[in-house]
Each structure stands twice: as structure tokens, then as C-alpha cells.
Enzyme design. Structure first.
Site, PDB file in Angstrom:
ATOM      1  N   HIS A   1      -1.566  77.044-104.823  1.00  0.00           N
ATOM      2  CA  HIS A   1      -1.805  77.798-103.595  1.00  0.00           C
ATOM      3  C   HIS A   1      -3.256  78.211-103.398  1.00  0.00           C
ATOM      4  O   HIS A   1      -3.610  78.729-102.338  1.00  0.00           O
ATOM      5  CB  HIS A   1      -0.846  78.986-103.529  1.00  0.00           C
TER       6      HIS A   1
ATOM      7  N   HIS B   1       0.860  70.575-108.712  1.00  0.00           N
ATOM      8  CA  HIS B   1       1.900  69.727-108.137  1.00  0.00           C
ATOM      9  C   HIS B   1       1.257  68.837-107.082  1.00  0.00           C
ATOM     10  O   HIS B   1       0.873  69.304-106.015  1.00  0.00           O
ATOM     11  CB  HIS B   1       2.998  70.594-107.520  1.00  0.00           C
TER      12      HIS B   1
ATOM     13  N   THR C   1       9.933  73.939-103.854  1.00  0.00           N
ATOM     14  CA  THR C   1      11.017  73.209-104.504  1.00  0.00           C
ATOM     15  C   THR C   1      12.304  74.022-104.461  1.00  0.00           C
ATOM     16  O   THR C   1      12.333  75.174-104.877  1.00  0.00           O
ATOM     17  CB  THR C   1      10.641  72.890-105.967  1.00  0.00           C
TER      18      THR C   1
ATOM     19  N   GLU D   1      12.478  72.203-117.944  1.00  0.00           N
ATOM     20  CA  GLU D   1      12.042  73.457-117.336  1.00  0.00           C
ATOM     21  C   GLU D   1      13.211  73.968-116.499  1.00  0.00           C
ATOM     22  O   GLU D   1      13.605  73.327-115.529  1.00  0.00           O
ATOM     23  CB  GLU D   1      10.796  73.282-116.469  1.00  0.00           C
TER      24      GLU D   1
END
Length: 241
Positions: free
Chosen positions: A9, A42, A100, A150
Site C-alpha cells: 500500500h 504482491h 484477497t 499461510e
């Protein structure tokens, strides 16, 4: 317990104006200085925040591991094979989602995931699968020879306070099961300064990956201080467990 800092971000803010600042590399270096254990990025298929050059610059500059979150889309996989991050975390991805929305369906995508995991392992890249706390999915991850999972903590993070312990116990049971199979266990998604403690107390979880809440707090107190505060909460929870 290790703490990975997701710097996506920082790039989101830059891409809001398609400009040159803020640069994710500076966030990565600050996180490293604050004793983060890894940097997570990501590279989404739509390139909404992190770009290829961000990954290359961070990989070639930082001294701590780079964890590349990624889909199994061919061009993304090929990029990862050329980049050679320390670890690739395979995640589901929908173009229209804000973030996600859940874990990988390992069972339904078994053959494709096997192909991708084998390619990543051929480059000595560790592979983690981002999955829900479901034992059948964990068993499938083990069969695929994943190095770690994860656990998706989104449901826990979004649950009302009265249900937090119930969801935390589900995650704990999944972590214990995964550990019994020989998998390393990480966790992340939606964790913040208010809800991280219950998850940090689960001794089977070795690593947390956190981004949005840390970047949000950094707006007011700076990134280094935001990371230090999160590490202190995690360390206290671990000590009290």
C-alpha cells in the site's frame, strides 16, 4: 515469531497519481531498519500497486528475505522464476476484489499448483500456500510438497468480538495439524493492533505477515514506529502465551 511487512500500500499511494512517490524501496529499507524479518510484496495481475521494477529493486537492495505473493498466472510465475525471491506465497486472485477474499482451493487446483510449485522449487524458491484453516486443504498442501502454509485470518479479523476466540481456536487447531504434518505455519490477512494478540499466542505459528494496518498507522507516527509498536504487541502476546 517472525514479522513480515507487506509494503503493497506504499505503492497504492504512488499509483493513485501514477507518479514516482512514495517509493516502496524506502519502505522496505525502513522496515529492515525496524528489524522486520521479511518484506512481502504482491505482484497482482492487474498491477494495481506493486510493479515488476519494485520487486527487482527491493530484491537487489534489502538484506532480509523477500516474500513474493503471487497468483499462478503464467506471466507472474515466469517473472518469479527470473526474480528468484526467497519465498513465493501462492494466493488466489480475482481482478475485481479489493483485497484477497479467501484462501486457495488447493484441492480443486492440485495439478496446476503442482506444476507451479515444481518450477519454483527448481529455482530453490520456498513455496507457501495461502489457505483457509481447513484440514483437507492442509493435507493437499502437504501432498504438493509445499514448504509452508499461510493461514488466512480474514474470518477471524472480521468476526465480532464475541466470536473472536472461536475463530482463533479454529486457526490454532489448523496450525497444530499442519505442524504435525511437518509444514511450517504462517498466518495473515486483516490482522491489526487490536486483534493480533490472540493469533500471536498460537505457538505453532512461526510468522505473521501484516501490511494494511501497519501502513495505516505509519501515516500518523511513521513507518518505523508503527512496525516497532506491532512487534511489541506480538512479543508481549508471545510471552504471555
Amino acid at each position: 515469531m517472525r514479522l513480515g511487512i507487506n509494503i503493497d500500500h506504499i505503492a497504492t499511494l504512488r499509483q493513485a497519481r501514477l507518479g514516482i512517490e512514495p517509493e516502496p524501496i524506502y519502505a522496505a529499507l525502513i522496515a529492515q531498519e525496524a528489524l522486520a524479518d521479511n518484506i512481502t510484496m504482491h505482484l497482482r495481475e492487474d498491477r494495481r500497486h506493486i510493479q515488476e521494477n519494485d520487486c527487482i529493486l527491493v530484491k537487489n537492495t534489502i538484506k532480509i528475505p523477500l516474500n513474493l505473493e503471487m497468483s499462478i498466472e503464467e506471466k507472474i510465475v515466469n517473472f518469479a522464476l527470473n526474480l528468484v525471491p526467497y519465498q513465493s506465497t501462492l494466493v488466489p486472485e480475482k481482478r475485481k476484489e479489493l483485497t484477497t477474499e479467501g484462501g486457495l482451493d488447493v484441492i480443486s487446483n492440485f495439478e496446476k499448483l503442482k506444476e507451479v510449485i515444481d518450477k519454483l522449487h527448481s529455482k530453490n524458491i520456498l513455496v507457501s500456500l495461502f489457505i483457509d484453516p481447513d484440514k483437507k486443504q492442509i493435507e493437499a498442501a502437504k501432498k504438493l510438497n509445499a514448504d509452508s502454509i499461510e493461514i488466512h485470518t480474514g474470518e477471524y479479523a472480521n468476526a465480532p468480538l464475541s466470536q473472536k476466540l472461536q475463530f482463533a481456536n479454529t486457526i490454532k487447531d489448523a496450525a497444530i495439524f499442519a505442524k504435525s504434518l511437518g509444514l511450517c505455519v504462517h498466518a495473515g490477512h486483516g490482522l491489526n493492533y487490536q486483534n493480533v494478540s490472540l493469533i500471536a499466542k498460537i505457538k505453532e505459528i512461526e510468522e505473521l505477515n501484516i501490511g494494511h494496518s501497519i501502513i495505516s498507522r505509519a501515516v500518523f507516527c511513521g513507518l518505523k514506529e508503527a512496525i516497532i509498536q506491532m512487534k511489541q504487541i506480538i512479543e508481549k502476546a508471545r510471552w504471555l502465551a
